[in-house]
Structures are given as C-alpha cells and as structure tokens.
Write an enzyme that holds these catalytic residues in place. Sequence first.
Site, mmCIF file in Angstrom:
data_model
loop_
_atom_site.group_PDB
_atom_site.id
_atom_site.type_symbol
_atom_site.label_atom_id
_atom_site.label_comp_id
_atom_site.label_asym_id
_atom_site.label_seq_id
_atom_site.Cartn_x
_atom_site.Cartn_y
_atom_site.Cartn_z
ATOM 1 N N HIS A 53 0.829 -1.208 0.000
ATOM 2 C CA HIS A 53 0.000 0.000 0.000
ATOM 3 C C HIS A 53 0.863 1.257 0.000
ATOM 4 O O HIS A 53 0.988 1.952 1.011
ATOM 5 C CB HIS A 53 -0.946 -0.018 1.212
ATOM 6 C CG HIS A 53 -2.117 -0.928 1.021
ATOM 7 N ND1 HIS A 53 -2.799 -1.521 2.056
ATOM 8 C CD2 HIS A 53 -2.745 -1.346 -0.111
ATOM 9 C CE1 HIS A 53 -3.774 -2.263 1.573
ATOM 10 N NE2 HIS A 53 -3.754 -2.185 0.260
ATOM 11 N N HIS A 86 -0.436 -8.775 0.814
ATOM 12 C CA HIS A 86 -1.505 -8.924 1.815
ATOM 13 C C HIS A 86 -2.129 -10.307 1.820
ATOM 14 O O HIS A 86 -2.855 -10.654 2.738
ATOM 15 C CB HIS A 86 -2.611 -7.887 1.545
ATOM 16 C CG HIS A 86 -2.053 -6.532 1.264
ATOM 17 N ND1 HIS A 86 -1.823 -6.071 -0.015
ATOM 18 C CD2 HIS A 86 -1.623 -5.570 2.091
ATOM 19 C CE1 HIS A 86 -1.286 -4.861 0.044
ATOM 20 N NE2 HIS A 86 -1.160 -4.527 1.301
ATOM 21 N N CYS A 108 3.181 -11.914 2.215
ATOM 22 C CA CYS A 108 4.237 -11.900 3.235
ATOM 23 C C CYS A 108 4.221 -13.233 3.990
ATOM 24 O O CYS A 108 3.155 -13.700 4.408
ATOM 25 C CB CYS A 108 4.028 -10.748 4.213
ATOM 26 S SG CYS A 108 5.276 -10.779 5.522
ATOM 27 N N HIS A 136 -10.042 -4.613 4.676
ATOM 28 C CA HIS A 136 -8.605 -4.638 4.368
ATOM 29 C C HIS A 136 -8.298 -5.948 3.637
ATOM 30 O O HIS A 136 -8.781 -7.008 4.029
ATOM 31 C CB HIS A 136 -7.784 -4.526 5.660
ATOM 32 C CG HIS A 136 -6.322 -4.317 5.386
ATOM 33 N ND1 HIS A 136 -5.491 -5.357 5.051
ATOM 34 C CD2 HIS A 136 -5.553 -3.196 5.361
ATOM 35 C CE1 HIS A 136 -4.270 -4.877 4.841
ATOM 36 N NE2 HIS A 136 -4.281 -3.563 5.025
ATOM 37 N N GLU A 138 -5.829 -7.906 3.602
ATOM 38 C CA GLU A 138 -5.260 -8.998 4.409
ATOM 39 C C GLU A 138 -6.370 -9.715 5.187
ATOM 40 O O GLU A 138 -6.363 -10.948 5.322
ATOM 41 C CB GLU A 138 -4.206 -8.460 5.385
ATOM 42 C CG GLU A 138 -3.554 -9.592 6.172
ATOM 43 C CD GLU A 138 -2.677 -9.115 7.309
ATOM 44 O OE1 GLU A 138 -2.017 -8.072 7.182
ATOM 45 O OE2 GLU A 138 -2.663 -9.805 8.352
ATOM 46 N N THR A 176 -1.918 -8.505 10.764
ATOM 47 C CA THR A 176 -0.519 -8.345 11.205
ATOM 48 C C THR A 176 -0.136 -6.898 11.489
ATOM 49 O O THR A 176 0.900 -6.655 12.109
ATOM 50 C CB THR A 176 0.436 -8.870 10.116
ATOM 51 O OG1 THR A 176 0.118 -8.206 8.896
ATOM 52 C CG2 THR A 176 0.324 -10.371 9.949
ATOM 53 N N CYS A 206 3.019 -8.348 13.398
ATOM 54 C CA CYS A 206 4.364 -8.728 12.959
ATOM 55 C C CYS A 206 5.446 -7.896 13.633
ATOM 56 O O CYS A 206 5.176 -6.822 14.182
ATOM 57 C CB CYS A 206 4.452 -8.629 11.441
ATOM 58 S SG CYS A 206 4.565 -6.933 10.878
ATOM 59 N N SER A 234 -2.395 2.543 3.817
ATOM 60 C CA SER A 234 -1.442 1.720 4.575
ATOM 61 C C SER A 234 -1.870 1.611 6.035
ATOM 62 O O SER A 234 -1.829 2.593 6.780
ATOM 63 C CB SER A 234 -0.042 2.334 4.472
ATOM 64 O OG SER A 234 0.797 1.793 5.467
ATOM 65 N N ASN A 236 -0.462 0.000 8.655
ATOM 66 C CA ASN A 236 0.539 0.222 9.705
ATOM 67 C C ASN A 236 0.973 1.680 9.782
ATOM 68 O O ASN A 236 1.306 2.173 10.858
ATOM 69 C CB ASN A 236 1.713 -0.764 9.547
ATOM 70 C CG ASN A 236 2.682 -0.320 8.483
ATOM 71 O OD1 ASN A 236 3.596 0.421 8.755
ATOM 72 N ND2 ASN A 236 2.461 -0.756 7.243
#
Length: 337
Positions: A53, A86, A108, A136, A138, A176, A206, A234, A236
């Site tokens: 992202h 993702h 990942c 999202h 993921e 994560t 993570c 994004s 994170n």
Amino acid sequence: MPQVQPSPGTSPQEILLAEPRGFCAGVDRAIEIVERALAKFGAPIYVRHEIVHNTFVVNDLKAKGAIFIEELDDVPPGATLVFSAHGVSKAVQQEAERRGFAIFDATCPLVTKVHVEVAKLAREGYEFLMIGHKGHPEVEGTMGQLSEGIHLVEDEDDVARVAPRQTEKLAVVTQTTLSVDDAAGITAAIRARFPQVREPKQQDICYATQNRQDAVKVLAPQVDVLIVVGSPTSSNSNRLRELAARLGTPAYMVDNAGELREEWFAHAQRVGLTAGASAPEVLVEDVIRRLRELGALSVRKMDGIEETVKFPLPKGLKIDAATGLEIAVRKMPETGG
Ligand code: SF4
C-alpha cells in the site's frame, strides 16, 4: 519545489528520525518479486491488488510494466500473475490456478503463517475470531481461508455482539498490522467473554509493526510534531500516526513531501519523522530536504532495534548462489514462505 524562507523563531530546528522505519522484509520481498518477474518474463506482469500500500511504489512498478488489477477477469489467459503482500483468499487462489496463470505469490510469509495456523486449527474443529479492519485485503485473505466459522471483530463492541456457533473450540487471530495496544484491549475483552479462547503462541502482529510502533513511543514525547510517511491505504502507517496523536503529539501522515504544510511546523522546534513499512526511504529523504528548506538545521537518528529479517524469494525467481544463474521457473502456486 519553490524555496520557502523560514520565519525566524518559528521554524523547525532539528529532525529526529525514528529507528526502525520504512520497508520491512515482507515489502522488500514483494517488490523484488514483481521486479524479478518483469526482468525475467518482460512486461506486462499482472499484480492482484496494490503489491504494497504505497502510491510511489505502485506508480514506479506501473512505469516498469506492472498492471494492477482487482478482478481475475482482467487478467488475460496465459499471463503471469503476482498476488500482493496482503495475501488472497482460497477462492481467489483456486480460481487463479484454474485459469492456468503462472502465479508468483508475494504474500508476506508472516501473513502466510496466519493462514497456515487458521487452516490447521480449522481441521481440529476450531472457530475463529479475527481482530482486524473490515475491507482490508489482508483480512479478506485470512478470513477467506475458510468458507465459514471465522468472525471479524473490529472493536470491543463487536466482541460483545459476536455469536460463534460454539465456544469450546474458539481461537483468536489478528491482522498483522494492527495497533499493538488496541489489539491487546480487544484480546482482553475476548478473554473476558470467552475465557477458554485459544490465543496465538506468538502474536500475529508482525515484528515490523511492533518495532515501528515501539520507535514512535520513544520518539513522540521528544518532538513537537511527528510526520509519518505513508499512503492513506497503509494500515501500519495509519496506526503510527494515531499512536503519536494518542501520546499527545500532533501527528500528520503524508504520501510525499509535497503534502507537507508549513503551518504544521510554525511552533515546532523538533520534528519527528518515521515511515510505514511500505514507504520507501527515498520519500523520507524528500521530506528531510523539504524540512531543511523550511529551516531545519540538523538530522539525528534515534537509537533503535536493527532489523535483520529477510525472506526467501519464490523458487522460480531465485538466483542460484553457486552459478549466479536464475533457477528454472516452474509453474506454481507456491506459498510465500
Ligand atoms: S508489515 Fe509485517 S506482515 Fe506486512 S509485509 Fe511487512 S513484515 Fe509482512
């Protein structure tokens, strides 16, 4: 970019750089997969969803010949297809295989690890509560590992409402890239309502998410304003901005240096700077350049954890260490790690 003359006494003096910041091992690997696929097979290479992202990364790969799509219908027969970092649902994976694409999986490995855990526990009869953000990719990929029995909880209200079919065998998994503190609060609420719930041995959030949040916890109290380099999509990066704001430090997220606004620094002597796991260092350097134009005199790196994590590439894109040649391609699917 036009030069701006700083007004005396109101410009930033010092930039404090968070450590670690920016690219994580999963993002590095995902971008390398697309670049190697382009080098080996030539353009176009199709990529399902933004590989990571970040607007800059996506535009750069587009310029090199990657085509980003959301629907498999948009991939022509015989094409090479990369799944984004993702991850994807089982249904997407199976449909892509059925259509015969040459697939490289850039999921990942830390997301794949969650997928593997979900599949394993589901075989043992577990039902799941997934802590994550609705929509999202993921979350869609992880929830899509099962056709049923996995329930999304975004907050503590959801925990109060969720209605699993049984509670004997209930497990928690998380996205994560969540806020470590929010996830801990939601997990505590789950534990209070379902005391027998199974929690992951090692948390699913993570190392990169954890380390970048820890660095912001150290940095935010030492600066007057904090800038996070990251794209709006994004997860994170958003969590880093929220964390600083929660700690009482005005914080802004920018996709690039052009989005910085002079008034943010009007009363800021020290500016903190970090970047989400999908934001390349070149964007951080642009922000530093811009802050220098606004008057910043020095840049200081904070102490922080040195990250040494590296994930292997899928076999068809590996270089043979002995010969320096690429190892022969084979049609996959292959999981990320
Ligand atoms: S943020 Fe974490 S889960 Fe996401 S790609 Fe990076 S290492 Fe993997």
